[in-house]
Write an enzyme that holds these catalytic residues in place. Structure first.
Site: not given
Length: 187
Positions: A44, A46-48, A51
């Protein structure tokens, strides 16, 4: 009811870490500080960024004796594929936990059942297995690892200094407060 000071519920899951699949459970967390960072899904947007930010700060967390766990409702196989294809996720050295059965997402009360994904939830668990802080928000709002580090340091300070509390914007080495009758109305 708040999750603050509640005991971590039992779980078993498989994580992708260091090129391997590793089984983890609530028993593995006893005796150390842990941060759970729930995110909606692999591959997806925003997730990377979140993380990767955690990956950039991971050594600082480790110096504090804190293990970080990235968790989504994807499988550990999807985590490996994402790690192998994304430059941002390729930096991740902490465990990426698969939660396809939604046990963890339900335990931490972040599951969006109708979508089968988790909200963005961040949880700090102390060595006794108690949730000491958490933040849950809309999936469109990314988090900041440096702010999480500040909160972890504050929680660890309070845990090791009974009778003291950390005021707003407290940073390591700054003055704390000792709540007492003498402080009432003075701040």
């Amino acid at each position: 009811m708040s999750l603050i000071n509640t005991q971590l519920k039992p779980f078993k899951a498989t994580a992708f870490v260091d090129g391997n699949f590793v089984d983890i459970s609530d028993a593995d967390l006893k005796g150390k500080w842990s941060v759970f960072v729930f995110y909606p899904a692999d591959f997806t947007f925003v997730c990377p960024t979140e993380l990767e930010d955690l990956a950039d700060h991971y050594e600082e967390f480790k110096k504090l004796g804190v293990e970080v766990y990235g968790v989504s409702t994807d499988t550990h196989f999807a985590h490996k594929a994402w790690h192998d294809t994304s430059p941002a996720i390729g930096k991740v050295k902490y465990p990426l936990v698969g939660d396809p059965t939604h046990v963890l997402s339900n335990n931490f009360e972040v599951l969006i059942a109708e979508e089968g994904i988790a909200l963005r939830g961040t949880f700090l668990v102390n060595p006794e297995g108690e949730i000491k802080l958490y933040e849950i928000h809309d999936n469109g709002i990314g988090r900041d690892a440096s702010e999480l580090l500040r909160k972890v340091k504050a929680a660890q300070y309070v845990a090791s200094h009974p009778g003291e509390v950390c005021p707003a914007k407290w940073k390591e080495g700054e003055k704390t407060l000792a709540p007492s009758l003498d402080l009432v109305g003075k701040i």
